[in-house]
Design an enzyme around this catalytic site. Sequence first.
Site, PDB file in Angstrom:
ATOM      1  CD  GLU A   7     103.102 -18.733  85.765  1.00  0.00           C
ATOM      2  OE1 GLU A   7     102.340 -18.097  86.515  1.00  0.00           O
ATOM      3  OE2 GLU A   7     103.480 -18.278  84.663  1.00  0.00           O
ATOM      4  NE  ARG A  44     101.948   0.474  77.408  1.00  0.00           N
ATOM      5  CZ  ARG A  44     102.669   0.476  78.505  1.00  0.00           C
ATOM      6  NH1 ARG A  44     103.828  -0.116  78.535  1.00  0.00           N
ATOM      7  NH2 ARG A  44     102.241   1.069  79.594  1.00  0.00           N
ATOM      8  CE  LYS A  81     104.645  -9.257  79.016  1.00  0.00           C
ATOM      9  NZ  LYS A  81     104.519 -10.661  79.433  1.00  0.00           N
ATOM     10  CB  CYS A  99      96.353   2.575  76.891  1.00  0.00           C
ATOM     11  SG  CYS A  99      94.627   2.279  77.222  1.00  0.00           S
ATOM     12  CG  ASN A 102      98.504   4.103  79.764  1.00  0.00           C
ATOM     13  OD1 ASN A 102      97.609   3.392  80.210  1.00  0.00           O
ATOM     14  ND2 ASN A 102      99.790   3.841  79.951  1.00  0.00           N
ATOM     15  N   GLY A 103      95.628   5.457  81.383  1.00  0.00           N
ATOM     16  CA  GLY A 103      95.391   5.605  82.822  1.00  0.00           C
ATOM     17  C   GLY A 103      93.898   5.664  83.092  1.00  0.00           C
ATOM     18  CG  HIS A 153      90.589 -30.768 102.364  1.00  0.00           C
ATOM     19  ND1 HIS A 153      90.130 -31.300 103.543  1.00  0.00           N
ATOM     20  CD2 HIS A 153      91.919 -31.062 102.323  1.00  0.00           C
ATOM     21  CE1 HIS A 153      91.140 -31.869 104.201  1.00  0.00           C
ATOM     22  NE2 HIS A 153      92.238 -31.734 103.461  1.00  0.00           N
ATOM     23  CD  GLU A 181      98.279 -15.506  80.923  1.00  0.00           C
ATOM     24  OE1 GLU A 181      97.994 -14.309  81.004  1.00  0.00           O
ATOM     25  OE2 GLU A 181      99.353 -15.974  81.364  1.00  0.00           O
ATOM     26  CE  LYS A 241     101.591 -17.876  81.671  1.00  0.00           C
ATOM     27  NZ  LYS A 241     102.229 -17.231  82.749  1.00  0.00           N
TER      28      LYS A 241
HETATM   29  O1  M6R Z   1     104.521  -6.922  84.847  1.00  0.00           O
HETATM   30  P1  M6R Z   1     104.116  -7.706  86.052  1.00  0.00           P
HETATM   31  O2  M6R Z   1     105.004  -8.854  86.321  1.00  0.00           O
HETATM   32  O3  M6R Z   1     103.929  -6.840  87.260  1.00  0.00           O
HETATM   33  O4  M6R Z   1     102.697  -8.284  85.664  1.00  0.00           O
HETATM   34  C1  M6R Z   1     101.940  -9.029  86.567  1.00  0.00           C
HETATM   35  C2  M6R Z   1     100.807  -9.724  85.870  1.00  0.00           C
HETATM   36  O5  M6R Z   1      99.978  -8.803  85.234  1.00  0.00           O
HETATM   37  C3  M6R Z   1     101.300 -10.730  84.826  1.00  0.00           C
HETATM   38  O6  M6R Z   1     102.180 -11.650  85.377  1.00  0.00           O
HETATM   39  C4  M6R Z   1     100.100 -11.482  84.204  1.00  0.00           C
HETATM   40  O7  M6R Z   1      99.478 -12.269  85.167  1.00  0.00           O
HETATM   41  C5  M6R Z   1     100.542 -12.314  83.005  1.00  0.00           C
HETATM   42  N1  M6R Z   1      99.599 -12.168  81.944  1.00  0.00           N
HETATM   43  C6  M6R Z   1     100.647 -13.760  83.316  1.00  0.00           C
HETATM   44  O8  M6R Z   1     101.053 -14.508  82.221  1.00  0.00           O
END
Ligand code: M6R
Length: 613
Positions: free
Chosen positions: A486, A27, A608, A2, A100-101, A509, A493, A490
């Site tokens: 990672e 956000r 984000k 938010c 926000n929260g 396994h 997501e 990517k």
């Molecule tokens: O801002 P941060 O690095 O603490 O965020 C952690 C995760 O939310 C962030 O890396 C998320 O997994 C991304 N969308 C990955 O691409």
Amino acid sequence: MCGIVGYVGNKEAFPVLIKGLYRMEYRGYDSAGVAIVKENEINIHKCHGRVSDLEEFCKDKDVTGTCGIAHTRWATHGEPNDQNAHPHFSSDKKIALIHNGIIENHLTLKVALEKNGYIFNSETDTEVLIHLIEDVKKNENLPLAEAVRVALSQVVGTYGIIVVSSDEPDTLIVAKKGSPVIIGFGKNEYYVASDGAALIEYTNKVVYLNDEEIAVLTPGNDLQVKTIKNKKVSHYAEKLQLSLEELEKGGYPHFMLKEIYEQPRSIADSMRGRLNLKKDVVSLGGIVEYEDRLLNARRIVIVACGTSYHAGLVGEHLFEDLLRIPVEVEYASEFRYRNPVIYEDDVVIAISQSGETADTLAAIELSKKKGATVLGICNVVGSSIARATDAGSYTHAGPEIGVASTKAFTAQVTVLALMALCLADKKKKIPKKQYVRMVEALEKIPDQVKQILQSDEKVKEIASYIKDHTNALYLGRNYNYPVALEGALKLKEISYIHAEGYPAAEMKHGPIALIDENMPVIVIAVNSATYEKVVSNIQEVKARKGKIISIVTEGDKDVAALSDYVIEIPKTEELFTPILTSIPLQLLAYHAAVMCGRDVDRPRNLAKSVTVE
Ligand code: M6R
């Protein structure tokens, strides 16, 4: 999650608010809304969808006025629809609020407020705040700021809120606990936002509100800040370290692609002033005072989430290899609730791009309570995590807007590598010759990244193969096992193709059962101590007709011969390969997502900064 933004001054508020929402849309983008105070009444307009939908929706509405608030939502309580969109109105329509929260005791508060006759129009936790403020204001006959303060003392949870009232049409009331709030100073005007991106166009003079503080912003009056417990607080303005240019796409179709391509520069920026090749010196100013604690640490514990957690896993290898200090890497969300054993001579390192991740912040607080030294590796200067830690190092990658983290990851690994090298040298853990070789290898990384980016067309070809699949498997070992995780993160997501990362040898396994001619298997098979073992793992996939996409060191013939597609990376020390091998995987995910028609910078259900747990 938010974004909140507020303006009060001599300009029309609406354009400032809409621009602010666009800048903070990463956000959350489930719904958007605005409330403008005009001639002792408040006009609220809100709708399900993006900021552009709100802008369109407002075209024929009255949005004039010089005081207002606006919100872009990432839904937690209640589905993304018009009713649940913020701002929320008091029942007498005199007060409006954005939040926000998460209000954790919202159900208890709601029952009490309903008994007092308040009618709830949404399924959000936020709506209790507005009715509670209205209730306190009426029953205790308090001015609005006091009513907000008293109401918040009954609230359990996290909040960044902005409140406006038609009775005080030139005032914003702002409060914070656990969610970021920045106040910007203009000429006879105030700006408020969840982050600097919404303010930088107008001012770089800011104050970061602390937890449990409430501020009253009236143009012409000095900033007034109190704690929720009614103690006056003084704040001094700081300079916001951000530039407008960094927040634009700069000709790229997506922020993610721009950020991938920025990596030669962002990695170099992470090293700048820290790597002195002439003197073969690595130093990190931010942690100098804590070097002894690190060198004598019983253990290093790394806490982080998502991509930052994967960088932490690379850090584990770096620190254990170079320093011989035991390292544990934990998801912050698990760590905070599992009563972990933390010693006073532990050093906890929190890694976070945004510096606002709620679980990582909670893990920091827990570690501090148990007496550990807590260091941060953050990208956003002045963020909550940067301020909550004892010391730390910024990654200096520049603003990362795309929801999928790319340049933050390579910058985090770079900083971890610098830290490990600097400490290993101080601890005399590696021979000088090896140290110098590593420093030289690290210095070459930005140019090598540039070279890898030239294989973009080839990666596109692989993406057009991947895009038609529903699953993909990513395999790696040692330093490149975190890269496999990672790469899979990517892809899933942003393209919504299911992908899993595995240590290559673990495949037999269980996951090997998934392999047939329809399973793309992306293998990181660069020069390393386990190269031969990875070749065997590839043979195992091949024997089951899996399709092999390999990332190899330039000149490799063996893996190339077994692969359907090959991407080469330049030679470097095994320790630094994650910085290079992650680049083609970022590009692969990006192109696959574009080909699948996804909204790359704003993938569904994500935001984000994850400021709620
Ligand atoms: O801002 P941060 O690095 O603490 O965020 C952690 C995760 O939310 C962030 O890396 C998320 O997994 C991304 N969308 C990955 O691409």
